[in-house]
Design an enzyme around this catalytic site. Sequence first.
Site, short mmCIF file in Angstrom:
data_model
loop_
_atom_site.label_atom_id
_atom_site.label_comp_id
_atom_site.label_asym_id
_atom_site.label_seq_id
_atom_site.Cartn_x
_atom_site.Cartn_y
_atom_site.Cartn_z
N PHE B 126 0.86 -1.17 0.00
CA PHE B 126 0.00 0.00 0.00
C PHE B 126 0.90 1.23 0.00
O PHE B 126 1.92 1.27 0.69
CB PHE B 126 -0.91 -0.03 1.24
CG PHE B 126 -1.96 1.03 1.20
CD1 PHE B 126 -3.07 0.90 0.37
CD2 PHE B 126 -1.84 2.18 1.95
CE1 PHE B 126 -4.04 1.89 0.32
CE2 PHE B 126 -2.80 3.17 1.91
CZ PHE B 126 -3.90 3.03 1.09
N ASP B 197 3.65 -6.65 6.30
CA ASP B 197 2.44 -5.85 6.47
C ASP B 197 1.25 -6.81 6.38
O ASP B 197 1.04 -7.44 5.34
CB ASP B 197 2.37 -4.77 5.38
CG ASP B 197 1.13 -3.90 5.48
OD1 ASP B 197 0.10 -4.38 6.00
OD2 ASP B 197 1.17 -2.75 5.02
N ARG B 369 -12.63 -3.75 -6.37
CA ARG B 369 -12.26 -4.68 -5.31
C ARG B 369 -13.50 -5.16 -4.55
O ARG B 369 -14.39 -4.38 -4.25
CB ARG B 369 -11.34 -4.01 -4.27
CG ARG B 369 -10.01 -3.57 -4.77
CD ARG B 369 -9.06 -3.29 -3.60
NE ARG B 369 -9.64 -2.42 -2.57
CZ ARG B 369 -9.03 -2.10 -1.43
NH1 ARG B 369 -7.83 -2.62 -1.16
NH2 ARG B 369 -9.59 -1.31 -0.56
#
Lengths: 410, 410
Positions: B126, B197, B369
């Site tokens: 991200f 992450d 998404r």
Amino acid sequence: MTITRAECVALDASDPLKHLRDEFSLPDGTIYLVGNSLGAPPKAAVAAVTRTVEEEWGGRLVGGWNASGWYDLPLTTGDRIAPLIGVGPGQVAVGESTSIAIVKAVTAALSLRPGRRVIVSDRANFPTDHYMVQGLVKALDGYEIRDIAGLGDLAGVLADDVACVLMSEVDYRTGARHDTAEVTAAVQAAGALMIWDLCHSAGAFQVDMSVADFAIGCTYKYLNAGPGSPAYIYVHPRHQAGAEHMLTGWHGHAEPFAFEPGFRPAEGIRRFTVSTPHVLSYAPLNASLDIWERVDLAELRAKSVALTSLFIELVEEFCAPYDLALLSPRDPERRGSQVSFRHPDGYPVMRALIDRGVHGDFRAPDVLRFGFAPLYIRHVDVYDAAVALAEVLREEHWRDERYRRRLAVT
Amino acid sequence: MTITRAECVALDASDPLKHLRDEFSLPDGTIYLVGNSLGAPPKAAVAAVTRTVEEEWGGRLVGGWNASGWYDLPLTTGDRIAPLIGVGPGQVAVGESTSIAIVKAVTAALSLRPGRRVIVSDRANFPTDHYMVQGLVKALDGYEIRDIAGLGDLAGVLADDVACVLMSEVDYRTGARHDTAEVTAAVQAAGALMIWDLCHSAGAFQVDMSVADFAIGCTYKYLNAGPGSPAYIYVHPRHQAGAEHMLTGWHGHAEPFAFEPGFRPAEGIRRFTVSTPHVLSYAPLNASLDIWERVDLAELRAKSVALTSLFIELVEEFCAPYDLALLSPRDPERRGSQVSFRHPDGYPVMRALIDRGVHGDFRAPDVLRFGFAPLYIRHVDVYDAAVALAEVLREEHWRDERYRRRLAVT
């Protein structure tokens, strides 16, 4: 006797802020003189948080980012804090903690003074201010901290290698208050930037940061926003375009939803936001700011001076025979909204006092602190607190063994 | 037709996790496939927050630090997250945001690899992960970032100058999932440290960080703790005594209430806490973790695979004539709990779909998404979502001008 309890009751009856006490939830039988550590909850806090959870989060789910204004909360809420610190809109961003805000302010200041390698930090600052700067200087290469022990040392260290100075407007231990205009001018005259820690001043009296370079502060003390509520940072408009702090998260990006590979700072105060705001924590903060909008800050200050002066007077009268020494400035102009006394057995004395319903707190090694949040503390509370303290000392309640056992948080 | 709606209803009736949907508050008429961005609220969240405000803050005021366990919340809550990421107690600390946790993890890793000057960061992370590392490298002297474009590039950059590698277990755009054991082993074999992450993996399936060096993640996606709820950091026990991160706030001090002038790190995971925890935000997080304690993670994963596989199958069948292209891996082993499709007009398509009650989200430049939180998404939701998507494409609802206007948050 200087003043009677009945006279205190009369003073409360004519207090122009008296109606605001009803806005706060305070347990029965408690005189709460710790608003300088954790403010009392606004009664509206529960409804505000419930609305955020049920209507905003539950009702709109991820749509809350747009429909409930979550995305802009750090800035819209910052604009509401701005008048309390004497600055305009677009100059305050809410988020994270005071400790994190210090990293932003100091690294932003360093970016504006590239040739200068010294950060001046006052030992009178709350320790986390030092600790954060220590962590920063250890990580960055070629910087140094120059500690000072109070304002008296400042002139001596303001050489042309100083990038910034970090001081607190009000000393968390003594309640002593600096003249921010005078100090800021001296620091700026030396070519350095001034960063004020306002944790113990915003909400205690009208703060004026209009000439300061940066300021940081928390919202859970006099601003009553709840345990661990978000902090804020003020950045003077003249620095907003040039300052680059190191915590470059996506919310400070010029186009956070473009998902660009490189960081590009937003214009204005938004570049001082880092990441997803702690939305739930903004609800009590905004409920509290609804109250602050109705407060005349001159009346607030007048009441604060009256309460703290009265407390000093009464304690010195009632407790004259005991080992108390005033640590706060006697001159109200030089004082925040807090009074501190030293006592060699300060810890058990405070615990015994709390057991009798009067809540202050203790700071090592020997400081009894009493905070007077003018929105909800009355003259009669001051009177009763002084009476209770005198009793604890006279009857030596504090010698009870159970008061010596340390709690995790003191 | 592959499967009927009635068959989906039957699958839901035999779902071993079906009783958990009742624990969440979901608006009527909404199919919520954005749990990978912001999880739905546990019904118990309101009561939990109300209790924190009324009983803990209002009832105990500053005494809540001791009496309500606020001081230890980052560690007690961390211990409850630990099983979800396959590690033990004393290894996870909650606090701040993912962005801030990245600063802690990366600077801790650098402190453990003093001779090494390269941080490897995957462009599939991200963007805030990159941005934070960029801010760090700009502030620190002599470090560099080596970007990779996915796992395929990793072996080529693992030289002996690499201090650490920051990658995401699940790609936030594609939903692709890495083999963390394999990647961690390769990174460690090169003498570097692995930072994962977990934002898109914890709560989506059983994560196993037991051999990783560090991990960070948020709690507001699959963990359902609310907008801006605190993040967490995992530190392997072998690093806890030696690692020194740069955000050295007072809560990470060995004796925070001794108010010593110098920072001295606490033992264990506590040194990875910084400052006053956002107490209110812990209430929904712990309410959510009460639910997670009852979840069999193997059942969770089986349901997640079933839902995502079914969605791919149905969309490819119902939407075959249109411009959709599967972006997520077809092999469920290589997938998180998310399915992404590309469409050249993805933004208006998603907005038109949301207007019809099916909530997914959009990521630039063209990604639709859909997240499938197995605690509250049903097979029938998957079916209905695929039908609605086909209708939006077939009827060209998305061509409506109003769907092209960008919202602040996309």
